[in-house]
Design a protein around this motif. Structure first.
Motif, PDB file in Angstrom:
ATOM      1  N   VAL A 157      62.477  32.541  50.439  1.00 46.13           N
ATOM      2  CA  VAL A 157      62.360  32.415  49.100  1.00 46.13           C
ATOM      3  C   VAL A 157      63.839  32.075  48.544  1.00 46.13           C
ATOM      4  CG1 VAL A 157      62.186  33.312  46.710  1.00 46.13           C
ATOM      5  CG2 VAL A 157      60.176  33.400  48.431  1.00 46.13           C
ATOM      6  N   ALA A 158      64.618  32.962  49.062  1.00 47.00           N
ATOM      7  CA  ALA A 158      66.168  32.620  48.399  1.00 47.00           C
ATOM      8  C   ALA A 158      66.704  31.222  48.980  1.00 47.00           C
ATOM      9  CB  ALA A 158      67.128  33.905  48.922  1.00 47.00           C
ATOM     10  N   VAL A 159      66.757  31.041  50.467  1.00 47.15           N
ATOM     11  CA  VAL A 159      67.214  29.647  50.805  1.00 47.15           C
ATOM     12  C   VAL A 159      66.684  28.581  50.544  1.00 47.15           C
ATOM     13  CG1 VAL A 159      67.847  28.506  53.058  1.00 47.15           C
ATOM     14  CG2 VAL A 159      68.087  31.290  52.780  1.00 47.15           C
ATOM     15  N   ILE A 160      65.168  28.543  50.546  1.00 48.20           N
ATOM     16  CA  ILE A 160      64.525  27.347  50.322  1.00 48.20           C
ATOM     17  C   ILE A 160      64.336  27.012  48.931  1.00 48.20           C
ATOM     18  CG2 ILE A 160      62.007  26.311  50.230  1.00 48.20           C
ATOM     19  CD1 ILE A 160      61.430  27.782  53.088  1.00 48.20           C
ATOM     20  N   GLY A 161      64.323  28.313  48.150  1.00 50.97           N
ATOM     21  CA  GLY A 161      64.282  28.143  46.577  1.00 50.97           C
ATOM     22  C   GLY A 161      65.889  27.585  46.111  1.00 50.97           C
ATOM     23  N   THR A 162      66.682  27.954  46.710  1.00 47.87           N
ATOM     24  CA  THR A 162      68.093  27.561  46.336  1.00 47.87           C
ATOM     25  C   THR A 162      68.192  25.795  46.599  1.00 47.87           C
ATOM     26  OG1 THR A 162      69.194  29.600  46.527  1.00 47.87           O
ATOM     27  CG2 THR A 162      70.647  27.617  46.784  1.00 47.87           C
ATOM     28  N   ALA A 163      67.886  25.757  47.651  1.00 50.78           N
ATOM     29  CA  ALA A 163      67.702  24.094  48.248  1.00 50.78           C
ATOM     30  C   ALA A 163      66.713  23.452  47.294  1.00 50.78           C
ATOM     31  CB  ALA A 163      67.181  23.930  49.673  1.00 50.78           C
ATOM     32  N   TYR A 164      65.563  24.257  46.864  1.00 54.04           N
ATOM     33  CA  TYR A 164      64.667  23.305  46.278  1.00 54.04           C
ATOM     34  C   TYR A 164      65.013  23.091  44.762  1.00 54.04           C
ATOM     35  CZ  TYR A 164      60.189  21.882  44.021  1.00 54.04           C
ATOM     36  OH  TYR A 164      59.196  21.167  43.433  1.00 54.04           O
ATOM     37  N   VAL A 165      65.630  23.954  44.001  1.00 55.22           N
ATOM     38  CA  VAL A 165      65.992  23.664  42.648  1.00 55.22           C
ATOM     39  C   VAL A 165      66.923  22.536  42.526  1.00 55.22           C
ATOM     40  CG1 VAL A 165      65.467  25.988  41.752  1.00 55.22           C
ATOM     41  CG2 VAL A 165      67.663  25.480  42.547  1.00 55.22           C
ATOM     42  N   GLN A 166      67.726  22.243  43.621  1.00 55.40           N
ATOM     43  CA  GLN A 166      68.654  21.316  43.910  1.00 55.40           C
ATOM     44  C   GLN A 166      68.011  19.886  44.139  1.00 55.40           C
ATOM     45  OE1 GLN A 166      72.868  22.676  45.091  1.00 55.40           O
ATOM     46  NE2 GLN A 166      71.478  24.478  45.491  1.00 55.40           N
ATOM     47  N   THR A 167      67.225  19.917  45.130  1.00 53.68           N
ATOM     48  CA  THR A 167      66.564  18.927  45.674  1.00 53.68           C
ATOM     49  C   THR A 167      65.141  18.460  45.506  1.00 53.68           C
ATOM     50  OG1 THR A 167      65.892  19.589  47.816  1.00 53.68           O
ATOM     51  CG2 THR A 167      68.277  18.924  47.588  1.00 53.68           C
ATOM     52  N   GLU A 168      64.705  19.228  44.950  1.00 50.85           N
ATOM     53  CA  GLU A 168      63.269  19.426  44.695  1.00 50.85           C
ATOM     54  C   GLU A 168      62.347  18.892  45.737  1.00 50.85           C
ATOM     55  OE1 GLU A 168      61.832  17.859  40.709  1.00 50.85           O
ATOM     56  OE2 GLU A 168      63.734  18.537  39.756  1.00 50.85           O
TER      57      GLU A 168
END
Length: 296
Positions: A157-168
């Motif tokens: 959640v933390a890694v994928i979430g951090t990437a997702y909120v920036q790249t979607e």
């Protein structure tokens, strides 16, 4: 709360700065993925870091409070606990836990509002998991599920979430980085619970280390290090070979595995906890730096 140095020191110890690499590392890795994907958004990365830090500190205080009121910290080998030591009233520690978890929730709402609202469900699950790890009537941390939660929330959640909120977007790079970081976050908990096997057994705290036993826990720790190494290679294959800078953490990994394999127990494992935290942080810095260099 008194402002005397001794009390301040106790509250800092309650926040357990030794565990904070587990909050910083996933954000570094996820942001590295975002930079490589040409999707870096600095203020979202900072918000993600705020969420991660708030939840990590919140869960530390929550564990201190819940274990303390249950009496499971009475014979603790590791760092001082606030409630278990009797130095700070349980109500104050509980308030600190709820305050930091609420702060994480507020920052998470800001991220969700600027990305997608379904992130609220993820955030709510993370906060619930933070509290019920050792809190509530049936804490899952007492049923050998702590490592599962750490891998899920401080890894995936933390890694994928951090990437997702920036790249979607969710891709192989963020997934590989998340597995690597999650494995190392689990290794920290395994080392901690390996140290506490004797006392946890006495108080009926059934951690995964208690279930696996001493030898099994040591093998599991080594397996987690191997998984993290394999994840770094996977990330490099799908992005850039510069991602192999994550292996700058190899000396720390080798030292920790050597001590774990030597049969060290009790206070001898406190050094492994320190090295495991540094290992995760250096791994994340190397991975992120490699992804940034590879994007230039």
């Amino acid at each position: 709360m008194s402002s005397s140095p001794s009390t301040v020191q106790l509250w800092i110890e309650g926040a357990r700065p030794r565990t904070l690499p587990a909050a910083v590392a996933p954000v570094l890795a996820g942001t590295g993925v975002a930079v490589h994907a040409d999707g870096f958004v600095w203020w979202k990365a900072l918000l993600a870091l705020g969420v991660s830090l708030a939840l990590q500190i919140g869960v530390n205080y929550a564990n201190d409070y819940s274990d303390g009121v249950r009496g499971t910290d009475a014979e603790r080998v590791g760092p001082l606990r606030l409630v278990g030591s009797g130095h700070v009233a349980p109500g104050k520690v509980k308030a600190a836990a709820l305050g930091f978890l609420a702060l994480g929730g507020v920052l998470g709402i800001a991220l969700a509002a600027t990305t997608t609202w379904w992130l609220l469900l993820v955030g709510a699950a993370a906060i619930a998991a933070a509290w019920t790890y050792t809190g509530g009537s049936n804490p899952y941390g007492y049923r050998a599920l702590g490592e599962v939660s750490v891998f899920l929330f401080f890894g995936l959640v933390a890694v994928i979430g951090t990437a997702y909120v920036q790249t979607e977007q969710i891709d192989q790079a963020s997934t590989a980085a998340a597995i690597g970081i999650g494995a190392l976050a689990c290794a920290i908990l395994v080392a901690n619970n390996l140290r506490d096997i004797p006392t946890d057994r006495e108080v009926g705290k059934r951690t995964l280390a208690v279930v696996l036993g001493d030898r099994g826990s040591r093998r599991f720790y080594t397996l987690l290090i191997v998984i993290a190494a394999a994840a770094a290679v996977w990330c490099a294959v799908v992005t850039t070979w510069w991602a192999l800078l994550a292996f700058a953490s190899a000396p720390l990994a080798a030292r920790a595995v050597r001590v774990i394999g030597s049969g060290a127990t009790g206070r001898e494992l406190i050094a492994v906890l320190r090295d495991s935290g540094l290992l995760e942080l250096v791994y994340a810095i190397g991975l992120a730096a490699g992804l940034v260099i590879g994007s230039l």
